[in-house]
Scaffold this active site. Structure first.
Site, PDB file in Angstrom:
ATOM      1  N   ILE A 208       0.846  -1.200   0.000  1.00  0.00           N
ATOM      2  CA  ILE A 208       0.000   0.000   0.000  1.00  0.00           C
ATOM      3  C   ILE A 208       0.885   1.255   0.000  1.00  0.00           C
ATOM      4  O   ILE A 208       2.073   1.205   0.334  1.00  0.00           O
ATOM      5  CB  ILE A 208      -0.947   0.026   1.216  1.00  0.00           C
ATOM      6  CG1 ILE A 208      -0.153   0.088   2.525  1.00  0.00           C
ATOM      7  CG2 ILE A 208      -1.862  -1.189   1.193  1.00  0.00           C
ATOM      8  CD1 ILE A 208      -1.022   0.231   3.773  1.00  0.00           C
ATOM      9  N   GLY A 211       0.938   6.449   4.084  1.00  0.00           N
ATOM     10  CA  GLY A 211      -0.055   7.455   4.448  1.00  0.00           C
ATOM     11  C   GLY A 211       0.497   8.864   4.305  1.00  0.00           C
ATOM     12  O   GLY A 211      -0.208   9.779   3.864  1.00  0.00           O
TER      13      GLY A 211
END
Length: 295
Positions: A208, A211
């Site tokens: 992923i 952030g």
């Protein structure tokens, strides 16, 4: 218990010297998607050293990354599996514009430990100052799955109400396939963002995006859309990471003007606008009114 809240909170701060150069700033800007189109004057202020302006979110990686998520896991009283860790939120307050090159002292400590029942949240606070005084301060919220339940303070709610009404501005940004690999060169070497096997162990079908990469991409979108690229107008930028972002997917950034700033929501376009980020950007003056763009 892997997290000893009392020990973590009682531990003294860690202080270290950090420094950065224009090359570090340029690399960070490329890591959050700057430079497209490459010859656009609006992008050259992020990618050409002779015109360089520093996006305030660079503070999260300056000097190789002042201790944040990874740094918090090495503090006294904290002994957890990295595969159970997620970045839950990030706040940043800028005291003055960041210089394109600098040297400073970063002081970090665990400022809070919250018991969410099925998880624990650590707040890693970092304050940075140079010879002219404070530069910035930031809080990284470290979400550790499976480490709650000891009966401690639950802390503030992580829920943020969606703004009412249609957004004032909406833009879309596509995350490059190699965005996480490029961003990690600024100092975030968590294998969750590069190693498929580690990502599966952490519960994801593939790596992923960081952030903080989404954090920086979003701030750039807000500055470019509402502030004509004037990075010096940003006072603070706080967010909660509401969901994951996968490299290669498009994101929708919606902005609602508010006095002194904007409320921001980011969603994954191709996953039914699944929310990935919510937060607030504060400016030093009201956002000027402009006609909405055609996106």
């Amino acid at each position: 218990m892997p997290i000893d809240a009392a020990e973590a909170l009682a531990a003294g701060p860690r202080t270290g010297e950090i420094s950065w150069t224009p090359r570090d700033v340029l690399l960070y800007h490329l890591g959050i998607g700057a430079g497209l189109p490459a010859t656009d004057p609006a992008e050259l202020r992020y990618t050409l050293e002779t015109r360089l302006h520093v996006l305030p979110s660079f503070a999260t990686v300056a000097g190789g990354g002042p201790p944040g998520v990874i740094g918090g896991l090495s503090m006294p009283g904290v002994d957890v599996d990295l595969a159970r860790v997620l970045h839950g939120g990030q706040s940043l307050t800028v005291h003055r514009p960041l210089p394109v090159a600098g040297a400073a002292t970063a002081t970090s400590r665990i400022a809070a430990v919250y018991d969410k029942g099925t998880a624990a949240v650590l707040v890693m606070r970092t304050e940075v100052a140079d010879g002219d005084g404070p530069l910035w301060a930031g809080d990284a919220e470290i979400f550790v799955r499976g480490e709650g339940g000891w009966g401690g303070d639950r802390g503030p709610s992580a829920r943020t109400a969606a703004p009412a009404g249609e957004p004032d501005r909406t833009v879309e940004r596509t995350v490059r396939e190699d965005q996480a690999l490029l961003y990690r060169l600024s100092g975030d070497y968590n294998p969750l963002h590069a190693d498929p096997e580690f990502a599966r162990r952490a519960g994801f079908d593939r790596p992923i995006l960081q952030g903080l990469c989404t954090y920086g991409m979003t701030l750039k979108a807000v500055v470019d859309t509402l502030l004509d690229g004037d990075v010096t107008r940003v006072r603070s930028w706080s967010t909660r990471f509401a969901g994951v972002v996968y490299p290669g997917e498009p994101l929708r950034v919606r902005m609602w003007r508010r006095d002194g700033g904007a409320l921001v929501a980011v969603s994954a376009v191709e996953r039914d606008d699944a929310p990935v980020l919510t937060g607030t950007v504060a400016f030093d003056a009201p956002v000027r009114e402009t006609a909405p763009p055609v996106c």
